[in-house]
Design a protein around this motif. Structure first.
Motif, PDB file in Angstrom:
ATOM      1  N   LEU A  26      24.106  25.941  60.033  1.00 39.93           N
ATOM      2  CA  LEU A  26      24.578  25.141  61.174  1.00 39.93           C
ATOM      3  C   LEU A  26      23.378  24.448  61.792  1.00 39.93           C
ATOM      4  CD1 LEU A  26      26.930  27.789  62.816  1.00 39.93           C
ATOM      5  CD2 LEU A  26      27.671  25.689  61.682  1.00 39.93           C
ATOM      6  N   LYS A  27      23.511  23.167  62.103  1.00 39.99           N
ATOM      7  CA  LYS A  27      22.392  22.445  62.694  1.00 39.99           C
ATOM      8  C   LYS A  27      22.662  22.122  64.158  1.00 39.99           C
ATOM      9  CE  LYS A  27      24.108  18.137  60.828  1.00 39.99           C
ATOM     10  NZ  LYS A  27      24.060  17.233  59.739  1.00 39.99           N
ATOM     11  N   TYR A  28      21.637  21.630  64.796  1.00 42.81           N
ATOM     12  CA  TYR A  28      21.684  21.303  66.220  1.00 42.81           C
ATOM     13  C   TYR A  28      22.887  20.406  66.524  1.00 42.81           C
ATOM     14  CZ  TYR A  28      20.215  19.762  70.815  1.00 42.81           C
ATOM     15  OH  TYR A  28      20.160  19.500  72.154  1.00 42.81           O
ATOM     16  N   GLY A  29      23.631  20.785  67.559  1.00 37.36           N
ATOM     17  CA  GLY A  29      24.763  19.991  68.001  1.00 37.36           C
ATOM     18  C   GLY A  29      26.105  20.419  67.429  1.00 37.36           C
ATOM     19  N   GLU A  30      26.105  21.263  66.399  1.00 35.26           N
ATOM     20  CA  GLU A  30      27.369  21.680  65.797  1.00 35.26           C
ATOM     21  C   GLU A  30      28.036  22.830  66.555  1.00 35.26           C
ATOM     22  OE1 GLU A  30      27.104  20.407  61.182  1.00 35.26           O
ATOM     23  OE2 GLU A  30      26.022  22.249  61.693  1.00 35.26           O
ATOM     24  N   VAL A  31      27.237  23.614  67.267  1.00 30.67           N
ATOM     25  CA  VAL A  31      27.730  24.709  68.105  1.00 30.67           C
ATOM     26  C   VAL A  31      26.952  24.629  69.418  1.00 30.67           C
ATOM     27  CG1 VAL A  31      27.882  27.225  68.357  1.00 30.67           C
ATOM     28  CG2 VAL A  31      28.288  26.176  66.129  1.00 30.67           C
ATOM     29  N   PRO A  32      27.610  24.687  70.562  1.00 33.64           N
ATOM     30  CA  PRO A  32      26.893  24.565  71.837  1.00 33.64           C
ATOM     31  C   PRO A  32      25.722  25.556  71.942  1.00 33.64           C
ATOM     32  CG  PRO A  32      29.250  24.538  72.208  1.00 33.64           C
ATOM     33  CD  PRO A  32      29.048  24.883  70.759  1.00 33.64           C
ATOM     34  N   HIS A  33      24.581  25.043  72.378  1.00 29.27           N
ATOM     35  CA  HIS A  33      23.353  25.803  72.642  1.00 29.27           C
ATOM     36  C   HIS A  33      22.639  26.292  71.387  1.00 29.27           C
ATOM     37  CE1 HIS A  33      24.445  25.688  76.851  1.00 29.27           C
ATOM     38  NE2 HIS A  33      25.621  26.182  76.522  1.00 29.27           N
ATOM     39  N   LEU A  34      23.211  26.122  70.225  1.00 33.30           N
ATOM     40  CA  LEU A  34      22.580  26.573  68.986  1.00 33.30           C
ATOM     41  C   LEU A  34      21.673  25.469  68.461  1.00 33.30           C
ATOM     42  CD1 LEU A  34      22.627  28.874  66.777  1.00 33.30           C
ATOM     43  CD2 LEU A  34      24.257  27.417  65.572  1.00 33.30           C
ATOM     44  N   SER A  35      20.394  25.791  68.262  1.00 31.07           N
ATOM     45  CA  SER A  35      19.500  24.772  67.697  1.00 31.07           C
ATOM     46  C   SER A  35      19.682  24.693  66.186  1.00 31.07           C
ATOM     47  CB  SER A  35      18.045  25.052  68.044  1.00 31.07           C
ATOM     48  OG  SER A  35      17.536  26.123  67.294  1.00 31.07           O
ATOM     49  N   GLN A  36      19.843  25.848  65.548  1.00 26.42           N
ATOM     50  CA  GLN A  36      20.210  25.910  64.139  1.00 26.42           C
ATOM     51  C   GLN A  36      20.425  27.359  63.744  1.00 26.42           C
ATOM     52  OE1 GLN A  36      17.334  24.664  61.185  1.00 26.42           O
ATOM     53  NE2 GLN A  36      15.683  25.722  62.206  1.00 26.42           N
ATOM     54  N   PHE A  37      21.136  27.540  62.646  1.00 30.99           N
ATOM     55  CA  PHE A  37      21.320  28.844  62.017  1.00 30.99           C
ATOM     56  C   PHE A  37      20.980  28.613  60.558  1.00 30.99           C
ATOM     57  CE2 PHE A  37      24.530  31.836  59.982  1.00 30.99           C
ATOM     58  CZ  PHE A  37      23.719  32.945  60.103  1.00 30.99           C
ATOM     59  N   ALA A  38      19.967  29.339  60.053  1.00 28.47           N
ATOM     60  CA  ALA A  38      19.449  29.021  58.727  1.00 28.47           C
ATOM     61  C   ALA A  38      18.896  30.269  58.051  1.00 28.47           C
ATOM     62  CB  ALA A  38      18.339  27.974  58.849  1.00 28.47           C
ATOM     63  N   THR A  39      18.556  30.099  56.788  1.00 37.08           N
ATOM     64  CA  THR A  39      17.817  31.106  56.049  1.00 37.08           C
ATOM     65  C   THR A  39      16.488  30.480  55.633  1.00 37.08           C
ATOM     66  OG1 THR A  39      17.868  32.631  54.174  1.00 37.08           O
ATOM     67  CG2 THR A  39      18.938  30.509  53.855  1.00 37.08           C
ATOM     68  N   ALA A  40      15.447  31.289  55.602  1.00 34.08           N
ATOM     69  CA  ALA A  40      14.129  30.787  55.203  1.00 34.08           C
ATOM     70  C   ALA A  40      13.495  31.769  54.239  1.00 34.08           C
ATOM     71  CB  ALA A  40      13.227  30.596  56.419  1.00 34.08           C
ATOM     72  N   THR A  41      12.648  31.226  53.366  1.00 32.70           N
ATOM     73  CA  THR A  41      11.905  32.023  52.405  1.00 32.70           C
ATOM     74  C   THR A  41      10.426  31.743  52.577  1.00 32.70           C
ATOM     75  OG1 THR A  41      13.728  31.906  50.822  1.00 32.70           O
ATOM     76  CG2 THR A  41      11.551  32.494  49.946  1.00 32.70           C
ATOM     77  N   LEU A  42       9.661  32.818  52.768  1.00 31.56           N
ATOM     78  CA  LEU A  42       8.202  32.722  52.769  1.00 31.56           C
ATOM     79  C   LEU A  42       7.708  33.350  51.477  1.00 31.56           C
ATOM     80  CD1 LEU A  42       7.345  33.902  56.392  1.00 31.56           C
ATOM     81  CD2 LEU A  42       7.145  31.596  55.505  1.00 31.56           C
ATOM     82  N   LYS A  43       7.109  32.563  50.634  1.00 34.08           N
ATOM     83  CA  LYS A  43       6.551  33.067  49.382  1.00 34.08           C
ATOM     84  C   LYS A  43       5.240  33.809  49.700  1.00 34.08           C
ATOM     85  CE  LYS A  43       8.866  29.769  46.490  1.00 34.08           C
ATOM     86  NZ  LYS A  43      10.006  30.643  46.363  1.00 34.08           N
ATOM     87  N   PRO A  44       4.769  34.678  48.798  1.00 31.65           N
ATOM     88  CA  PRO A  44       3.520  35.388  49.051  1.00 31.65           C
ATOM     89  C   PRO A  44       2.397  34.422  49.450  1.00 31.65           C
ATOM     90  CG  PRO A  44       4.590  36.312  47.140  1.00 31.65           C
ATOM     91  CD  PRO A  44       5.378  35.082  47.523  1.00 31.65           C
ATOM     92  N   GLY A  45       1.714  34.764  50.538  1.00 29.36           N
ATOM     93  CA  GLY A  45       0.622  33.935  51.044  1.00 29.36           C
ATOM     94  C   GLY A  45       1.049  32.866  52.034  1.00 29.36           C
ATOM     95  N   GLU A  46       2.340  32.619  52.175  1.00 26.77           N
ATOM     96  CA  GLU A  46       2.809  31.591  53.113  1.00 26.77           C
ATOM     97  C   GLU A  46       3.000  32.170  54.507  1.00 26.77           C
ATOM     98  OE1 GLU A  46       5.215  28.485  50.240  1.00 26.77           O
ATOM     99  OE2 GLU A  46       6.376  29.853  51.472  1.00 26.77           O
ATOM    100  N   GLN A  47       3.041  31.252  55.473  1.00 25.32           N
ATOM    101  CA  GLN A  47       3.278  31.654  56.856  1.00 25.32           C
ATOM    102  C   GLN A  47       3.974  30.539  57.613  1.00 25.32           C
ATOM    103  OE1 GLN A  47      -0.644  32.440  58.301  1.00 25.32           O
ATOM    104  NE2 GLN A  47      -1.041  30.331  58.843  1.00 25.32           N
ATOM    105  N   ALA A  48       4.705  30.938  58.626  1.00 25.29           N
ATOM    106  CA  ALA A  48       5.211  30.000  59.632  1.00 25.29           C
ATOM    107  C   ALA A  48       4.186  30.084  60.755  1.00 25.29           C
ATOM    108  CB  ALA A  48       6.601  30.406  60.104  1.00 25.29           C
TER     109      ALA A  48
END
Length: 111
Positions: A26-48
């Motif tokens: 779900l992205k911004y604007g599709e549900v009130p107050h929700l910025s997004q609902f997502a899944t993310a993958t960090l591979k070895p050595g990666e960072q947010a």
């Protein structure tokens, strides 16, 4: 109603880290107050990388792997089954220093 299969969603990249893959349920604007609902993958050595949000609470639920989650300078270990909620203005970073992918689902709520 909407039914979504994660494998049918296109791969996108986190705005503050172009190497971190995500798939947005779900992205911004599709549900009130929700910025997004997502899944993310960090591979070895990666960072947010370290960042904060002025007006958003963000919740991460870890499905697999082991991640270091730094919030306001304190480091915590997150493994499968861990949920971390970060509140507005809390600086946070998620690092995969392990050998397997870190997979998480997350959402943001805007004040």
């Amino acid at each position: 109603m909407r039914i979504t299969q994660v494998d049918s969603l296109p791969v996108q990249y986190v705005s503050h880290d172009s190497n971190v893959e995500k798939r947005v349920f779900l992205k911004y604007g599709e549900v009130p107050h929700l910025s997004q609902f997502a899944t993310a993958t960090l591979k070895p050595g990666e960072q947010a990388t370290l960042h904060h949000h002025d007006d958003m609470t963000e919740t991460f639920h870890f499905l697999s792997g082991k991640a270091e989650v730094e919030v306001d300078g304190k480091v915590h270990l997150a493994t499968a089954g861990t949920t971390v909620t970060v509140f507005p203005k809390e600086a946070h970073e998620i690092r995969n220093n392990g050998t397997e992918d870190v997979i998480m689902v997350y959402f943001g709520i805007v004040d």
